[in-house]
Design an enzyme around this catalytic site. Sequence first.
Site, short mmCIF file in Angstrom:
data_model
loop_
_atom_site.label_atom_id
_atom_site.label_comp_id
_atom_site.label_asym_id
_atom_site.label_seq_id
_atom_site.Cartn_x
_atom_site.Cartn_y
_atom_site.Cartn_z
N SER A 144 0.85 -1.19 0.00
CA SER A 144 0.00 0.00 0.00
C SER A 144 0.89 1.24 0.00
O SER A 144 2.05 1.17 0.43
CB SER A 144 -0.86 0.00 1.27
OG SER A 144 -1.43 1.27 1.49
N TYR A 157 -1.51 -0.71 10.40
CA TYR A 157 -1.62 -0.99 8.96
C TYR A 157 -0.31 -0.61 8.26
O TYR A 157 0.26 -1.39 7.49
CB TYR A 157 -2.79 -0.19 8.39
CG TYR A 157 -3.12 -0.49 6.95
CD1 TYR A 157 -3.88 -1.61 6.61
CD2 TYR A 157 -2.70 0.36 5.92
CE1 TYR A 157 -4.21 -1.89 5.28
CE2 TYR A 157 -3.03 0.09 4.60
CZ TYR A 157 -3.78 -1.03 4.28
OH TYR A 157 -4.10 -1.30 2.97
N1 LIG Z 1 -8.65 -0.96 -1.37
C1 LIG Z 1 -7.63 -0.16 -1.23
O1 LIG Z 1 -7.75 1.06 -1.37
C2 LIG Z 1 -6.29 -0.70 -0.90
C3 LIG Z 1 -5.20 0.17 -0.96
C4 LIG Z 1 -3.93 -0.31 -0.66
C5 LIG Z 1 -3.75 -1.63 -0.31
N2 LIG Z 1 -4.82 -2.47 -0.24
C6 LIG Z 1 -4.55 -3.85 0.17
O2 LIG Z 1 -5.04 -4.76 -0.77
C7 LIG Z 1 -5.45 -5.97 -0.13
C8 LIG Z 1 -6.89 -6.28 -0.52
O3 LIG Z 1 -7.69 -5.17 -0.18
P1 LIG Z 1 -9.21 -5.04 -0.66
O4 LIG Z 1 -9.45 -3.61 -0.91
O5 LIG Z 1 -9.48 -6.04 -1.71
O6 LIG Z 1 -9.94 -5.44 0.69
P2 LIG Z 1 -11.40 -6.08 0.88
O7 LIG Z 1 -11.80 -5.72 2.26
O8 LIG Z 1 -12.28 -5.72 -0.26
O9 LIG Z 1 -11.09 -7.64 0.78
C9 LIG Z 1 -10.39 -8.33 1.77
C10 LIG Z 1 -10.85 -9.76 1.73
O10 LIG Z 1 -10.11 -10.49 2.72
C11 LIG Z 1 -11.00 -11.47 3.27
N3 LIG Z 1 -10.52 -11.90 4.57
C12 LIG Z 1 -10.42 -11.17 5.70
N4 LIG Z 1 -9.98 -11.95 6.71
C13 LIG Z 1 -9.79 -13.19 6.19
C14 LIG Z 1 -9.35 -14.42 6.74
N5 LIG Z 1 -9.01 -14.53 8.03
N6 LIG Z 1 -9.25 -15.49 5.93
C15 LIG Z 1 -9.61 -15.40 4.62
N7 LIG Z 1 -10.04 -14.25 4.05
C16 LIG Z 1 -10.12 -13.17 4.83
C17 LIG Z 1 -12.33 -10.72 3.35
O11 LIG Z 1 -13.43 -11.62 3.45
C18 LIG Z 1 -12.33 -9.92 2.05
O12 LIG Z 1 -13.00 -10.61 0.99
C19 LIG Z 1 -5.25 -5.74 1.37
O13 LIG Z 1 -4.00 -6.25 1.75
C20 LIG Z 1 -5.23 -4.22 1.47
O14 LIG Z 1 -4.50 -3.78 2.59
C21 LIG Z 1 -6.08 -2.04 -0.54
#
Ligand SMILES: NC(=O)c1ccc[n+]([C@@H]2O[C@H](COP(=O)([O-])OP(=O)(O)OC[C@H]3O[C@@H](n4cnc5c(N)ncnc54)[C@H](O)[C@@H]3O)[C@@H](O)[C@H]2O)c1
Length: 252
Positions: A144, A157
Site C-alpha cells: 500500500s 496498517y
Molecule cells: N482498497 C484499497 O484502497 C487498498 C489500498 C492499498 C492496499 N490495499 C490492500 O489490498 C489488499 C486487498 O484489499 P481489498 O481492498 O481487496 O480489501 P477487501 O476488504 O475488499 O477484501 C479483503 C478480503 O479479505 C478477506 N478476509 C479477511 N480476513 C480473512 C481471513 N481470516 N481469511 C480469509 N479471508 C479473509 C475478506 O473476506 C475480504 O473478501 C489488502 O492487503 C489491502 O491492505 C487495498
Amino acid sequence: MTDWLGLTGRPALVVGAGGLGGASAVALAAAGARVLLADVDADRLESVRRDAKEAGADLETAEADLSTAPACRALVGEAADRLGGLDVFLHAVGRNVRRPVLDLGDDDWSEIVNLNLSTAYWSGQAAGRVMTANGYGRMVFCSSVSGLLAHPHHAPYAATKGGLNQLLRVMAREWAPCGVTVNAVAPGYIETGLTRAYLDADGHREALTALVPAGRLGRPEEVADAVTFLASDRAAFVTGQILYIDGGRVLV
Ligand SMILES: NC(=O)c1ccc[n+]([C@@H]2O[C@H](COP(=O)([O-])OP(=O)(O)OC[C@H]3O[C@@H](n4cnc5c(N)ncnc54)[C@H](O)[C@@H]3O)[C@@H](O)[C@H]2O)c1
C-alpha cells in the site's frame, strides 16, 4: 498475439476475494490461468465467480479462514493438489483500523499484524516451497502507499505494509536463483469493501482525491492489470519491486 502473457494453463492461487483480490482473480482467469480463489466469505467467492463467468472465464473457490499458520499451509497444499502445481500466488487479504496510536488496543495491533503480515509470511513461505522446488514462480503481495507514507491513524496498517515490503524483498533475493519472482502492488485509495465506508464519511472521498495528482481514486481493475503483468512471463526479470498503483499519490 497469442498468449503474450504466458498465463494460459498456469495454476494460480489467489488469497482474498475482496475488491482487489476478486478483480485480480477474474483478470488472471480471463488471461487463461487456472485460478483457485480463497476467502473466509462464501458470498464474496460466489460473487467473484459470477464476475468471472461474465468475463467468459471460470475459477475454482475454497472457503477458508486463513488466520493461522496451519490454515495457510493447508490452503497452499490444497491449491497445489487441486490445480496440479502452483505457478502464481497472490496475497490480497488485509484490514485496517483507523485510530491514533494512543487509542489503539492490544487486539487492534495483534489482529492487523496477524492478518496483513503473518498470513503473508505463512502462505508465501508455503507457496515458495512449491515454487522453488519447481523452478518457476510468480508471487505478488498487496502492499500500500501506507507502507511508504506516514498516514496518521494508520500505525498498525502502515507497519504491516512496511514489514511486507521488506519480507518480499528478502524472499525475492533468496528465490531469484530458482526462477521465482516476488513483487508487490502498492495501491493508493481504491474503492472496495476495505475503504468504502471511510470514503463515504465526512468528505473523506473529496479530501483524499485532492491528494492524488491524477485527480481521482483508483479502480480495482487497474490494480488487477498490474497484478496480471507481475504474474506473467513478461515480468520474468522483475523481482523485489513495489509497484505503486496510485495516480502519483506518493509523489506528493
Ligand atoms: N482498497 C484499497 O484502497 C487498498 C489500498 C492499498 C492496499 N490495499 C490492500 O489490498 C489488499 C486487498 O484489499 P481489498 O481492498 O481487496 O480489501 P477487501 O476488504 O475488499 O477484501 C479483503 C478480503 O479479505 C478477506 N478476509 C479477511 N480476513 C480473512 C481471513 N481470516 N481469511 C480469509 N479471508 C479473509 C475478506 O473476506 C475480504 O473478501 C489488502 O492487503 C489491502 O491492505 C487495498
